[in-house]
Design an enzyme around this catalytic site. Structure first.
Site, PDB file in Angstrom:
ATOM      1  N   HIS A 147       5.026   5.452  -3.806  1.00  0.00           N
ATOM      2  CA  HIS A 147       3.623   5.883  -3.686  1.00  0.00           C
ATOM      3  C   HIS A 147       3.568   7.277  -3.093  1.00  0.00           C
ATOM      4  CE1 HIS A 147       4.918   3.519  -0.226  1.00  0.00           C
ATOM      5  NE2 HIS A 147       4.172   4.323   0.531  1.00  0.00           N
ATOM      6  N   HIS A 197       1.371   9.607  -0.813  1.00  0.00           N
ATOM      7  CA  HIS A 197       0.249   9.616   0.132  1.00  0.00           C
ATOM      8  C   HIS A 197      -0.562  10.880  -0.106  1.00  0.00           C
ATOM      9  CE1 HIS A 197       1.516   6.456   3.095  1.00  0.00           C
ATOM     10  NE2 HIS A 197       2.728   6.752   2.644  1.00  0.00           N
TER      11      HIS A 197
HETATM   12  P1  5GP Z   1       4.909   3.831   3.522  1.00  0.00           P
HETATM   13  O1  5GP Z   1       5.170   3.523   4.957  1.00  0.00           O
HETATM   14  O2  5GP Z   1       5.717   2.903   2.638  1.00  0.00           O
HETATM   15  O3  5GP Z   1       5.071   5.262   3.132  1.00  0.00           O
HETATM   16  O4  5GP Z   1       3.388   3.561   3.306  1.00  0.00           O
HETATM   17  C1  5GP Z   1       2.854   2.330   2.973  1.00  0.00           C
HETATM   18  C2  5GP Z   1       1.352   2.505   2.971  1.00  0.00           C
HETATM   19  O5  5GP Z   1       0.778   1.413   2.325  1.00  0.00           O
HETATM   20  C3  5GP Z   1       0.760   2.571   4.379  1.00  0.00           C
HETATM   21  O6  5GP Z   1       0.015   3.786   4.530  1.00  0.00           O
HETATM   22  C4  5GP Z   1      -0.126   1.335   4.452  1.00  0.00           C
HETATM   23  O7  5GP Z   1      -1.301   1.589   5.167  1.00  0.00           O
HETATM   24  C5  5GP Z   1      -0.398   1.030   2.991  1.00  0.00           C
HETATM   25  N1  5GP Z   1      -0.583  -0.375   2.676  1.00  0.00           N
HETATM   26  C6  5GP Z   1       0.222  -1.395   3.073  1.00  0.00           C
HETATM   27  N2  5GP Z   1      -0.203  -2.568   2.534  1.00  0.00           N
HETATM   28  C7  5GP Z   1      -1.299  -2.264   1.781  1.00  0.00           C
HETATM   29  C8  5GP Z   1      -2.183  -3.054   0.971  1.00  0.00           C
HETATM   30  O8  5GP Z   1      -2.040  -4.261   0.832  1.00  0.00           O
HETATM   31  N3  5GP Z   1      -3.199  -2.402   0.348  1.00  0.00           N
HETATM   32  C9  5GP Z   1      -3.369  -1.048   0.464  1.00  0.00           C
HETATM   33  N4  5GP Z   1      -4.405  -0.498  -0.193  1.00  0.00           N
HETATM   34  N5  5GP Z   1      -2.555  -0.282   1.218  1.00  0.00           N
HETATM   35  C10 5GP Z   1      -1.537  -0.874   1.868  1.00  0.00           C
END
Ligand code: 5GP
Ligand code: ZN
Length: 132
Positions: free
Chosen positions: A98, A100
């Site tokens: 993903h 951001h």
């Molecule tokens: P990472 O730490 O992998 O870069 O970011 C994961 C992101 O996914 C975090 O910013 C977190 O807030 C978001 N996130 C985690 N679970 C969910 C979910 O079930 N739905 C949505 N919309 N965002 C999520």
């Protein structure tokens, strides 16, 4: 590794989707760190940016532009942090790639200088470093 079966991004409700095409989609982050914090993902469950096909790569960057234009219209932010945590060592917690898209607003923190460099707070403020 989290499989597609228990991956939250493989089970996003249709109503949450703010943009999609055949290959990618976007929705708001569930735990936003700023107003409008959005995520852009490939529909295919892959963990890393470097596993994208050429077409997914194109679609993802196109979606980034669309989301930027929408956020500009809706929330008129003053800047953006755009980032990928690629790999556990880099802090990735959802192992479905993903991007951001984090809108930034003038005055939303005391001093925004350095942006993503703040993953290492002790090294972020290079402009204060007199050692070189
Ligand atoms: P990472 O730490 O992998 O870069 O970011 C994961 C992101 O996914 C975090 O910013 C977190 O807030 C978001 N996130 C985690 N679970 C969910 C979910 O079930 N739905 C949505 N919309 N965002 C999520
Ligand atoms: Zn997934």
């Amino acid at each position: 590794m989290i499989s597609a079966l228990n991956c939250p991004f493989c089970h996003i409700d249709d109503q949450q989707i703010i943009f999609q095409d055949e290959l990618v989609m976007s929705f708001r982050d569930g735990f936003p760190i700023s107003r409008g914090h959005s995520l852009i993902i490939p529909k295919r469950h892959i963990p890393s940016f470097f596993e994208l096909t050429e077409q997914e790569h194109k679609s993802l960057l196109y979606a980034l532009r669309i989301i930027k234009n929408d956020l500009d219209k809706e929330l008129t932010p003053n800047g953006y942090n755009i980032g990928i945590n690629d790999g556990l060592a880099a802090g990735q917690t959802v192992m479905h790639l993903h991007i951001h898209m984090i809108p930034r607003y003038t005055g939303d923190c005391t001093d925004p200088r350095g942006g993503v460099r703040w993953i290492f707070p002790e090294k972020a403020a290079y402009w204060l470093d007199n050692s070189t």
